[in-house]
Design a protein around this motif. Structure first.
Motif, PDB file in Angstrom:
ATOM      1  N   VAL A 679       0.140  11.982   4.882  1.00 54.71           N
ATOM      2  CA  VAL A 679      -0.081  11.266   3.625  1.00 54.71           C
ATOM      3  C   VAL A 679       0.578   9.890   3.687  1.00 54.71           C
ATOM      4  O   VAL A 679       0.021   8.899   3.185  1.00 54.71           O
ATOM      5  N   PHE A 680       1.735   9.808   4.317  1.00 58.80           N
ATOM      6  CA  PHE A 680       2.401   8.507   4.462  1.00 58.80           C
ATOM      7  C   PHE A 680       1.496   7.537   5.221  1.00 58.80           C
ATOM      8  O   PHE A 680       1.334   6.375   4.828  1.00 58.80           O
ATOM      9  N   TYR A 681       0.876   8.015   6.296  1.00 62.36           N
ATOM     10  CA  TYR A 681       0.022   7.137   7.103  1.00 62.36           C
ATOM     11  C   TYR A 681      -1.322   6.846   6.441  1.00 62.36           C
ATOM     12  O   TYR A 681      -1.957   5.850   6.758  1.00 62.36           O
ATOM     13  N   VAL A 682      -1.772   7.703   5.520  1.00 61.19           N
ATOM     14  CA  VAL A 682      -3.002   7.402   4.780  1.00 61.19           C
ATOM     15  C   VAL A 682      -2.800   6.146   3.935  1.00 61.19           C
ATOM     16  O   VAL A 682      -3.678   5.287   3.840  1.00 61.19           O
ATOM     17  N   PHE A 683      -1.620   6.013   3.325  1.00 59.95           N
ATOM     18  CA  PHE A 683      -1.391   4.951   2.352  1.00 59.95           C
ATOM     19  C   PHE A 683      -0.606   3.752   2.882  1.00 59.95           C
ATOM     20  O   PHE A 683      -0.718   2.652   2.341  1.00 59.95           O
ATOM     21  N   ALA A 684       0.217   3.951   3.912  1.00 60.26           N
ATOM     22  CA  ALA A 684       1.154   2.897   4.316  1.00 60.26           C
ATOM     23  C   ALA A 684       0.461   1.720   4.978  1.00 60.26           C
ATOM     24  O   ALA A 684      -0.549   1.879   5.675  1.00 60.26           O
ATOM     25  N   MET A 685       0.996   0.524   4.742  1.00 60.41           N
ATOM     26  CA  MET A 685       0.529  -0.677   5.428  1.00 60.41           C
ATOM     27  C   MET A 685       1.268  -0.757   6.760  1.00 60.41           C
ATOM     28  O   MET A 685       2.321  -1.356   6.876  1.00 60.41           O
ATOM     29  N   GLN A 686       0.709  -0.122   7.778  1.00 62.25           N
ATOM     30  CA  GLN A 686       1.356  -0.061   9.084  1.00 62.25           C
ATOM     31  C   GLN A 686       0.616  -0.946  10.077  1.00 62.25           C
ATOM     32  O   GLN A 686       0.240  -0.500  11.151  1.00 62.25           O
ATOM     33  N   CYS A 687       0.395  -2.206   9.736  1.00 59.71           N
ATOM     34  CA  CYS A 687      -0.383  -3.052  10.638  1.00 59.71           C
ATOM     35  C   CYS A 687      -0.123  -4.523  10.339  1.00 59.71           C
ATOM     36  O   CYS A 687      -0.501  -5.026   9.275  1.00 59.71           O
ATOM     37  N   MET A 688       0.529  -5.200  11.255  1.00 57.61           N
ATOM     38  CA  MET A 688       0.800  -6.626  11.077  1.00 57.61           C
ATOM     39  C   MET A 688      -0.483  -7.443  11.051  1.00 57.61           C
ATOM     40  O   MET A 688      -0.593  -8.424  10.323  1.00 57.61           O
ATOM     41  N   SER A 689      -1.469  -7.039  11.843  1.00 55.01           N
ATOM     42  CA  SER A 689      -2.719  -7.794  11.917  1.00 55.01           C
ATOM     43  C   SER A 689      -3.439  -7.810  10.574  1.00 55.01           C
ATOM     44  O   SER A 689      -4.055  -8.810  10.190  1.00 55.01           O
ATOM     45  N   THR A 690      -3.370  -6.692   9.848  1.00 54.40           N
ATOM     46  CA  THR A 690      -4.019  -6.628   8.532  1.00 54.40           C
ATOM     47  C   THR A 690      -3.364  -7.595   7.567  1.00 54.40           C
ATOM     48  O   THR A 690      -4.045  -8.296   6.808  1.00 54.40           O
ATOM     49  N   MET A 711       1.451  -0.752  -1.048  1.00 56.30           N
ATOM     50  CA  MET A 711       1.037   0.333  -0.165  1.00 56.30           C
ATOM     51  C   MET A 711       2.240   1.107   0.376  1.00 56.30           C
ATOM     52  O   MET A 711       2.187   2.336   0.504  1.00 56.30           O
ATOM     53  N   THR A 712       3.329   0.400   0.680  1.00 54.14           N
ATOM     54  CA  THR A 712       4.534   1.091   1.157  1.00 54.14           C
ATOM     55  C   THR A 712       5.114   1.973   0.062  1.00 54.14           C
ATOM     56  O   THR A 712       5.514   3.119   0.304  1.00 54.14           O
ATOM     57  N   GLY A 713       5.162   1.444  -1.171  1.00 54.10           N
ATOM     58  CA  GLY A 713       5.666   2.238  -2.292  1.00 54.10           C
ATOM     59  C   GLY A 713       4.794   3.451  -2.567  1.00 54.10           C
ATOM     60  O   GLY A 713       5.302   4.566  -2.793  1.00 54.10           O
ATOM     61  N   LEU A 714       3.467   3.262  -2.526  1.00 46.34           N
ATOM     62  CA  LEU A 714       2.542   4.372  -2.740  1.00 46.34           C
ATOM     63  C   LEU A 714       2.711   5.425  -1.655  1.00 46.34           C
ATOM     64  O   LEU A 714       2.713   6.640  -1.934  1.00 46.34           O
ATOM     65  N   ALA A 715       2.881   4.986  -0.409  1.00 49.39           N
ATOM     66  CA  ALA A 715       3.054   5.916   0.705  1.00 49.39           C
ATOM     67  C   ALA A 715       4.346   6.710   0.559  1.00 49.39           C
ATOM     68  O   ALA A 715       4.370   7.933   0.769  1.00 49.39           O
ATOM     69  N   TYR A 716       5.422   6.030   0.180  1.00 53.29           N
ATOM     70  CA  TYR A 716       6.726   6.699   0.076  1.00 53.29           C
ATOM     71  C   TYR A 716       6.704   7.751  -1.031  1.00 53.29           C
ATOM     72  O   TYR A 716       7.102   8.903  -0.822  1.00 53.29           O
ATOM     73  N   VAL A 717       6.234   7.356  -2.209  1.00 53.75           N
ATOM     74  CA  VAL A 717       6.225   8.286  -3.347  1.00 53.75           C
ATOM     75  C   VAL A 717       5.300   9.477  -3.067  1.00 53.75           C
ATOM     76  O   VAL A 717       5.659  10.630  -3.328  1.00 53.75           O
ATOM     77  N   SER A 718       4.115   9.215  -2.519  1.00 55.31           N
ATOM     78  CA  SER A 718       3.164  10.295  -2.242  1.00 55.31           C
ATOM     79  C   SER A 718       3.707  11.249  -1.195  1.00 55.31           C
ATOM     80  O   SER A 718       3.593  12.478  -1.325  1.00 55.31           O
ATOM     81  N   SER A 719       4.309  10.700  -0.148  1.00 60.04           N
ATOM     82  CA  SER A 719       4.887  11.529   0.905  1.00 60.04           C
ATOM     83  C   SER A 719       6.039  12.373   0.362  1.00 60.04           C
ATOM     84  O   SER A 719       6.185  13.551   0.711  1.00 60.04           O
ATOM     85  N   VAL A 721       6.442  13.451  -2.747  1.00 60.24           N
ATOM     86  CA  VAL A 721       5.886  14.525  -3.584  1.00 60.24           C
ATOM     87  C   VAL A 721       5.324  15.643  -2.712  1.00 60.24           C
ATOM     88  O   VAL A 721       5.562  16.838  -2.963  1.00 60.24           O
ATOM     89  N   VAL A 722       4.580  15.292  -1.658  1.00 62.63           N
ATOM     90  CA  VAL A 722       3.975  16.304  -0.787  1.00 62.63           C
ATOM     91  C   VAL A 722       5.052  17.160  -0.124  1.00 62.63           C
ATOM     92  O   VAL A 722       4.965  18.396  -0.105  1.00 62.63           O
ATOM     93  N   PHE A 723       6.082  16.537   0.413  1.00 63.66           N
ATOM     94  CA  PHE A 723       7.110  17.286   1.129  1.00 63.66           C
ATOM     95  C   PHE A 723       7.902  18.196   0.185  1.00 63.66           C
ATOM     96  O   PHE A 723       8.165  19.362   0.503  1.00 63.66           O
ATOM     97  N   GLN A 724       8.271  17.671  -0.989  1.00 57.37           N
ATOM     98  CA  GLN A 724       9.056  18.469  -1.920  1.00 57.37           C
ATOM     99  C   GLN A 724       8.258  19.648  -2.458  1.00 57.37           C
ATOM    100  O   GLN A 724       8.824  20.712  -2.737  1.00 57.37           O
TER     101      GLN A 724
END
Length: 727
Positions: A679-690, A711-719, A721-724
């Motif tokens: 879920v973190f990788y679905v939402f996170a902005m993990q790309c300098m080129s983008t 996108m980083t905030g969305l990834a962190y919060v979603s991840s 929630v999923v883990f907890q």
């Protein structure tokens, strides 16, 4: 030239003697520059692939971030040509940034990129519309060849064209073609190898009251004809190579003479179509009756239906993701096992620091690249087939109905679908959206679509925690999980767009106009070229980054500050002596402690408190940071990190992750951790080129920074929630 006066095509049409009488042989060894231009869906891409094959490269047009596709074609044994594939356009009055590069290229005869002549592709089944662009180019005085494409489609529709008569009316060589099957390409190459003159026929004359203004512009800029000067008057604000003083001069003239660009353009278009109608009246006949409804229209009733259309599209996506997992698994396993075998062979026979660098650094990173080539190839194969058949255009039309409810334009669908391949060209393709608000929203949410770079992350983690079981006897559970991740990204994109729609108060009307190409069987050569080019880009561009970072990580993981690693090893050996551990167990503990006290381990420990609530440890923290260079680097990183401290026999990426234990000796990658990371990788902005692409398209750092933070905030919060919820 007498011996080459007539060229017969497999279509049955002939290139008459008049085509070549005015031409002369080009000097051997010279590299001719040819621009390929035409309406969208006129077969230009098919012709480009036929002419250039795999001798293609993609760059940018000088001064702008618009894709520039070029290739080299061997016209004859003595003559080669550089082919420039220009963006598709309906006329020389551009509406988007893509189309503006055409005018910048064709209006500046002093440019080093200026073509020797142009090849204009035209759809023979809809020749009236296609000839508007041709007549404009002809009036610019550009040497030209008309590639009359899709002759087979025209014949099916009952369209009969007298090629020789049309050739006389237009004053340029005409080559009847079927570019998809390569018919007519040989004849086109022969004509392209000749020295061609300007078209012998003129199609439009401006009003006499405009001539004083036109002549002043012509002489001021030293232009070669009146029609080009008229375009300067129309488009001086958009022509990039003009200086501020030159624009001011043209603006002063247009105001002095009361030049109304919109009215003049409409008048010119009407006059041109009147002339085109006269030409076609004597050269084209149509025998098809209206009761014989085209096959494409009958298909569209089903494929674009407001209910069945969406179900069919969903089924196509379902098939695609099933294939990516099921069909690609065998070649992936072969590649993975091959890399593991080579790695084990080297380790068994050679030893030393350089061997460790080769096996745990270079080969570990290389395995993370090559292993996913089958899946990348399969994804682009599906996309290429959908585009080749004409179905992708129908998808954008159907999705327009949904997009508008969420504040997006129908044209936003193209970048969003393109984002499944790569966010960078997808963001660049948003420049076709004239509405500023729609364009900004599209650029902002496009990176939420799961691109092909995420596939390595998805497939490794899904394979770890999702059983390889069949649902209903035919559907692969892992494929369903993969499709779920893609749908999650799509839902995040459209709901984020809805939020932005409410935040951005700017109101503009937007329109979506699209021409449906006729359904056709895919040209497999073009599909193959697309697959090879995309895989080559992945391996060479992403691969270089992955391997380079893998080597750097091996160094950081193998060495540490001061003598911290040596002290850690002493502590482990002293403790092991008291516990009575075997030599192999001691070596494993030593390697693990040395890694934890290395430069990489120190860095990972620094970020671990921030990501611990998500279920991640310091090793994953290293992978998260390094994968910001490119998402697919994650797999190369974990492959390298887990190579240091793992059993030498455990060589594949999945084996390394499956063997990782937590502090309690239990498997580390539980479903909770794996899905949290997914879920973190679905939402996170993990790309300098983008981020760089967003900066270039928005001309500032405001939007890229907001995109990154959101996108980083969305990834962190979603991840979190999923883990907890799942732990």
């Amino acid at each position: 030239m007498a011996g080459a006066a007539t060229i017969t095509n497999p279509t049955g049409a002939a290139v008459s003697a008049a085509v070549l009488e005015a031409a002369s042989p080009r000097l051997p060894g010279t590299l001719t520059r040819i621009a390929l231009i035409g309406n969208p869906n006129s077969g230009k891409s098919s012709l480009f692939n036929q002419l250039t094959g795999l001798n293609q490269k993609v760059g940018n047009f000088p001064g702008v971030t618009v894709d520039r596709k070029t290739g080299v074609s061997q016209l004859t044994p003595q003559h080669r040509a550089e082919i420039i594939d220009l963006p598709g356009t309906y006329s020389l009055y551009p509406k988007s940034l893509d189309e503006k590069v055409i005018t910048d290229l064709l209006y500046d005869r002093t440019s080093k990129q200026y073509p020797d002549f142009v090849v204009i592709t035209a759809d023979a089944s809809n020749i009236r519309r296609n000839l508007l662009l041709f007549t404009q180019l002809a009036d610019l005085g550009l040497p030209a060849v008309l590639a009359l494409n899709m002759m087979d489609v025209a014949e099916q529709h009952g369209v009969k064209i007298d090629v020789e008569a049309l050739q006389r009316e237009l004053g340029v060589p005409i080559i009847p073609m079927n570019a998809r099957k390569g018919i007519g390409v040989a004849a086109l190459k022969i004509v392209m190898s000749q020295e061609l003159g300007a078209p012998s026929v003129h199609f439009y004359d401006p009003d006499e009251d405009l001539l004083p203004m036109i002549r002043q512009i012509r002489y001021y800029f030293n232009l070669h004809n009146d029609y080009l000067a008229l375009h300067y008057a129309h488009q001086f604000r958009q022509i990039n190579f003009l200086t501020a003083d030159e624009r001011a001069y043209v603006e002063e003239l247009t105001q002095k003479y009361g030049f109304d660009a919109t009215a003049q353009q409409a008048q010119e278009t009407i006059a041109r179509y009147a002339r085109i109608n006269d030409i076609l009246l004597n050269t084209v006949s149509v025998t098809r009756t209206e009761r014989n409804e085209p096959y494409s229209n009958r298909l569209d009733r089903v494929l674009t239906h407001k209910v069945w259309g969406y179900l069919i599209f969903f089924g196509v996506l379902f098939l695609m993701f099933q294939a990516i997992f099921a069909w690609a698994q065998y070649p992936m396993d072969l590649i993975d096992q091959g890399v593991a075998w080579v790695n084990s062979l080297i380790k068994a026979n050679l030893h030393g620091p350089l061997i460790d660098l080769l096996t745990d650094g270079v080969l570990a990173g290389l395995g993370g690249v090559l292993m996913f080539v089958p899946q990348i190839a399969m994804l682009f194969a599906f996309i290429a087939v959908l585009e080749e058949t004409g179905y992708m255009a129908r998808v954008t039309f159907m999705m327009d109905r949904i997009m508008r409810k969420f504040g997006l334009n129908g044209k936003s669908v193209v970048p969003l679908i393109s984002g499944v391949a790569c966010a960078v060209p997808a963001i660049m393709s948003a420049r076709t959206i004239e509405n500023w608000k729609d364009r900004m929203i599209t650029i902002f949410v496009t990176p939420l679509m799961s691109c092909s770079a995420r596939i390595p992350v998805y497939t490794v983690l899904i394979a770890l925690v999702v059983p390889d079981h069949k649902v209903l006897g035919i559907f692969n559970l892992q494929g369903i999980a993969l499709m779920g991740l893609y749908l999650l990204g799509f839902l995040a994109a459209i709901f984020s767009a809805l939020a932005l729609k409410l935040l951005l108060r700017r109101k503009e009307r937007s329109y979506f106009i699209m021409e449906f190409p006729v359904y056709r069987w895919p040209r497999w050569k073009n599909v193959g070229i697309t697959i090879v080019e995309k895989v080559k880009t992945f391996v060479l561009q992403a691969g270089k980054v992955i391997v380079a970072i893998s080597v750097i990580l091996w160094v950081l993981a193998s060495y540490g500050p001061g003598n911290s690693m040596a002290r850690a090893e002493q502590r482990v050996r002293a403790s092991a002596a008291q516990q009575g551990l075997t030599a192999k167990e001691v070596d494993m503990q030593v390697a693990s402690q040395r890694l934890e006290n290395s430069y990489a381990g120190t860095f990972g420990r620094t970020v671990e408190p921030v990501i611990r609530p998500l279920g991640f440890d310091w090793k994953i923290g290293i992978a998260l940071i390094t994968s910001f260079a490119a998402r697919e680097v994650f797999v190369g990183t974990i492959s390298t990190i887990y190579s240091v401290g793992q059993d030498a026999d455990m060589s594949t990426v999945q084996q390394k992750l499956a063997a990782e234990k937590d502090e309690n000796g239990q498997p580390f990658f539980t479903p909770a951790r794996a899905f949290s990371l997914l879920v973190f990788y679905v939402f996170a902005m993990q790309c300098m080129s983008t981020l760089a692409a967003t900066y270039r398209e928005t001309k500032g750092w405001r939007w890229p920074i907001m995109q990154m933070l959101y996108m980083t905030g969305l990834a962190y919060v979603s991840s979190l929630v999923v883990f907890q919820l799942m732990k």
